[in-house]
Write a protein that holds these residues in place. Structure first.
Motif, PDB file in Angstrom:
ATOM      1  N   SER A 301       0.833  -1.210   0.000  1.00  0.00           N
ATOM      2  CA  SER A 301       0.000   0.000   0.000  1.00  0.00           C
ATOM      3  C   SER A 301       0.866   1.257   0.000  1.00  0.00           C
ATOM      4  O   SER A 301       0.518   2.258  -0.636  1.00  0.00           O
ATOM      5  N   GLY A 302       2.016   1.228   0.688  1.00  0.00           N
ATOM      6  CA  GLY A 302       2.934   2.358   0.662  1.00  0.00           C
ATOM      7  C   GLY A 302       3.482   2.600  -0.731  1.00  0.00           C
ATOM      8  O   GLY A 302       3.609   3.747  -1.181  1.00  0.00           O
ATOM      9  N   ALA A 303       3.773   1.518  -1.452  1.00  0.00           N
ATOM     10  CA  ALA A 303       4.275   1.640  -2.821  1.00  0.00           C
ATOM     11  C   ALA A 303       3.217   2.268  -3.726  1.00  0.00           C
ATOM     12  O   ALA A 303       3.494   3.182  -4.504  1.00  0.00           O
ATOM     13  N   ALA A 304       1.985   1.786  -3.626  1.00  0.00           N
ATOM     14  CA  ALA A 304       0.920   2.295  -4.485  1.00  0.00           C
ATOM     15  C   ALA A 304       0.584   3.741  -4.159  1.00  0.00           C
ATOM     16  O   ALA A 304       0.359   4.561  -5.067  1.00  0.00           O
ATOM     17  N   LEU A 305       0.543   4.091  -2.869  1.00  0.00           N
ATOM     18  CA  LEU A 305       0.164   5.446  -2.475  1.00  0.00           C
ATOM     19  C   LEU A 305       1.192   6.470  -2.941  1.00  0.00           C
ATOM     20  O   LEU A 305       0.860   7.424  -3.655  1.00  0.00           O
ATOM     21  N   LEU A 306       2.444   6.294  -2.532  1.00  0.00           N
ATOM     22  CA  LEU A 306       3.460   7.296  -2.839  1.00  0.00           C
ATOM     23  C   LEU A 306       3.803   7.318  -4.324  1.00  0.00           C
ATOM     24  O   LEU A 306       4.006   8.379  -4.913  1.00  0.00           O
ATOM     25  N   GLY A 307       3.881   6.134  -4.936  1.00  0.00           N
ATOM     26  CA  GLY A 307       4.178   6.083  -6.363  1.00  0.00           C
ATOM     27  C   GLY A 307       3.061   6.685  -7.197  1.00  0.00           C
ATOM     28  O   GLY A 307       3.291   7.476  -8.113  1.00  0.00           O
ATOM     29  N   GLY A 308       1.814   6.334  -6.861  1.00  0.00           N
ATOM     30  CA  GLY A 308       0.691   6.860  -7.620  1.00  0.00           C
ATOM     31  C   GLY A 308       0.491   8.344  -7.433  1.00  0.00           C
ATOM     32  O   GLY A 308       0.189   9.082  -8.385  1.00  0.00           O
ATOM     33  N   LEU A 309       0.667   8.834  -6.195  1.00  0.00           N
ATOM     34  CA  LEU A 309       0.457  10.248  -5.899  1.00  0.00           C
ATOM     35  C   LEU A 309       1.456  11.122  -6.649  1.00  0.00           C
ATOM     36  O   LEU A 309       1.129  12.226  -7.082  1.00  0.00           O
TER      37      LEU A 309
END
Length: 507
Positions: A301-309
């Motif tokens: 979830s950390g990867a998806a949140l920061l990468g996507g944002l």
């Protein structure tokens, strides 16, 4: 009565008098009031650490012009913070346990403020880079100390669920808050205030912490694991650095050398920890199936949140032409959804348990990211972006609210700092992984789109949007992978989540 499966308390090595000294009986109403004030202070500190990653990103273009930085130096302003932060987190967690969590919190907060002031006043690139490294160092002490204070002051019951719900909401929404605040400060003040702003926040947090927070620390075996500290610092540092350099190509020498080196060093770290009688990270913290599932969920979830944002911000500013303030405000619905969702879910988590929200959350979050793959060069915000942000915020709330409860449930007070550092380290590594992976996929998509096309502004913008779509698609896949992990692994007993609260603990 059989021992609960999820309990990980080590055998007590402290005399009874010391164990008693670590808990302070107090008038329950006064104690309850004190720890809710503590929650507010810790939440403020956590917000400072989380938003610092994005607030500085907004300031970078102006800082680069003012200090004459090269593009490589600009990248290091971001990388150096995450590198030092990620490398020293586990050591910072153990220092908090052994040296004292209140002391570590105050020193970490004060050091972070001083480093921020140095960065804000920087007159050249070297001073700014040094300040960012110092920020990472003190953040590695501050973050685990903050979470450990919550762990020992909210040891069980529904209050613990509420406390970690707020903490999780800040972890999920703080990055977007950084975009808004950074945009306002950059546009109406100066890029320097994106760093200076940490100083008054720290003063308020420290002034409030001194009378409210009471000291707590581990007793018994408090020897530092020096070999473990060296191995994990260089191992995590190598991973973070390798991922950060992947934007220059996965075949570049920093990636080819640092990623395998990091994995080898971490494998050696696990070997050393398994044989140490005073480990930096007791393996009992991570080998539990339920907690291990929570750690993997934090990573994905950390990867998806920061990468996507990151790519959403680029889309707003480069393709749609938003100002920094407009870009931050455009991200606000996601933050608002996380905050509202956290408040609602915390009221029902005791009844629903954690398995359902942690399974549904990644699916809803993935749906939001898939919606964002429909963005176009024309950019209809209300139709192409807003629904995706609301879905993503809802999914992240469903993940982050129960995540801290699960990851830190059953942790002995002796290991509170170490466990807190492990959770934060997983999110930090996830953010570095996501940023590097999605940047590489974005670059490949842009190049593929431009093949055979006549160079023109329309083609260039089309290529950028194609790259962003690719990043959102893979972010959706990454976060969706957390759903089966949560379903099959994150299955604590209800009694583990709602363990009866012991005598009031004020550290």
């Amino acid at each position: 009565m059989p021992t609960p499966r999820f309990r990980t308390d080590p055998p007590s090595t402290a005399p009874a008098s010391l164990a008693a000294a670590s808990s302070v009986s107090a008038d329950p109403p006064a104690a309850n009031s004190r720890r809710w004030w503590l929650l507010a202070i810790v939440a403020l500190a956590q917000l400072t650490v989380v938003l610092d990653g994005t607030i500085v990103n907004i300031a970078l273009p102006q800082a680069q012009i003012a200090l004459g930085m090269s593009d490589g130096d600009r990248t290091w302003v971001v990388t150096l913070y995450s590198l030092v932060f990620g490398a020293l987190l586990l050591l910072g967690g153990r220092i908090a346990d052994f040296w004292g969590r209140k002391r570590s919190f105050i020193v970490g907060m004060a050091g972070f403020a001083i480093a921020s002031a140095i960065g804000g006043a920087a007159q050249n690139t070297g001073e700014l880079l040094a300040a960012r490294g110092l920020q990472g160092l003190f953040a590695a002490l501050l973050a685990p100390a903050s979470l450990a204070l919550l762990t020992v002051n909210f040891p069980g019951g529904k209050d613990r669920i509420k406390a970690f719900a707020l903490y999780g909401a800040i972890a999920g929404g703080g990055a977007a808050v950084g975009l808004i605040l950074g945009g306002v400060l950059t546009e109406y003040a100066s890029w320097r205030w994106c760093l200076f702003v940490n100083v008054p926040i720290a003063i308020v947090a420290i002034a409030a912490a001194l009378p409210v927070i009471r000291e707590s620390k581990a007793h018994g075996n408090t020897r530092y694991d020096v070999p473990g500290a060296i191995l994990v610092a260089f191992g995590l540092g190598s991973l973070v650095f390798g991922f950060a350099q992947a934007e220059n190509g996965w075949g570049s020498w920093p990636v080819l050398v640092c990623l395998p080196l990091g994995l080898v060093l971490l494998a050696l770290f696990v070997f050393v920890e398994s044989r140490s009688n005073h480990p930096l990270l007791p393996l009992r913290i991570i080998v539990d199936k339920v907690r291990g599932g929570a750690f993997l969920t934090a990573l994905l979830s950390g990867a998806a949140l920061l990468g996507g944002l990151l790519f959403l911000t680029l889309y707003f500013q480069i393709v749609l032409g938003y100002t920094p303030i407009q870009s931050g405000l455009a991200s606000l619905p996601m933050t608002a959804t996380i905050m509202i969702g956290a408040g609602v879910l915390s009221k029902f988590l005791a009844s629903t348990g954690v398995r359902i929200p942690m399974t549904v959350g990644p699916i809803v979050g993935a749906a939001g990211l898939l919606w964002l793959t429909g963005i176009t060069v024309g950019g209809n915000y209300a139709l192409e972006v807003l629904p995706g942000l609301i879905l993503l915020g809802t999914g992240l709330a469903l993940i982050f609210v129960p995540l801290q409860n699960v990851a830190l449930s059953g942790i002995a007070e002796h290991d509170a700092g170490a466990a807190s550092a492990a959770v934060t380290a997983m999110q930090q590594i996830g953010g570095s992984l996501g940023t590097a992976l999605f940047t590489a996929l974005y670059t490949a998509a842009v190049s593929s789109y431009l093949v055979g096309k006549v160079p023109s502004p329309a083609a260039q913008f089309g290529a950028l949007v194609s790259g962003y779509q690719s990043a959102f698609l893979w972010a959706a896949i990454i976060i969706f992978a957390a759903a089966p992990i949560a379903f099959f692994l994150v299955r604590p007993r209800r009694d583990d989540l709602l363990a009866p609260e012991p005598a009031v603990h004020l550290g």
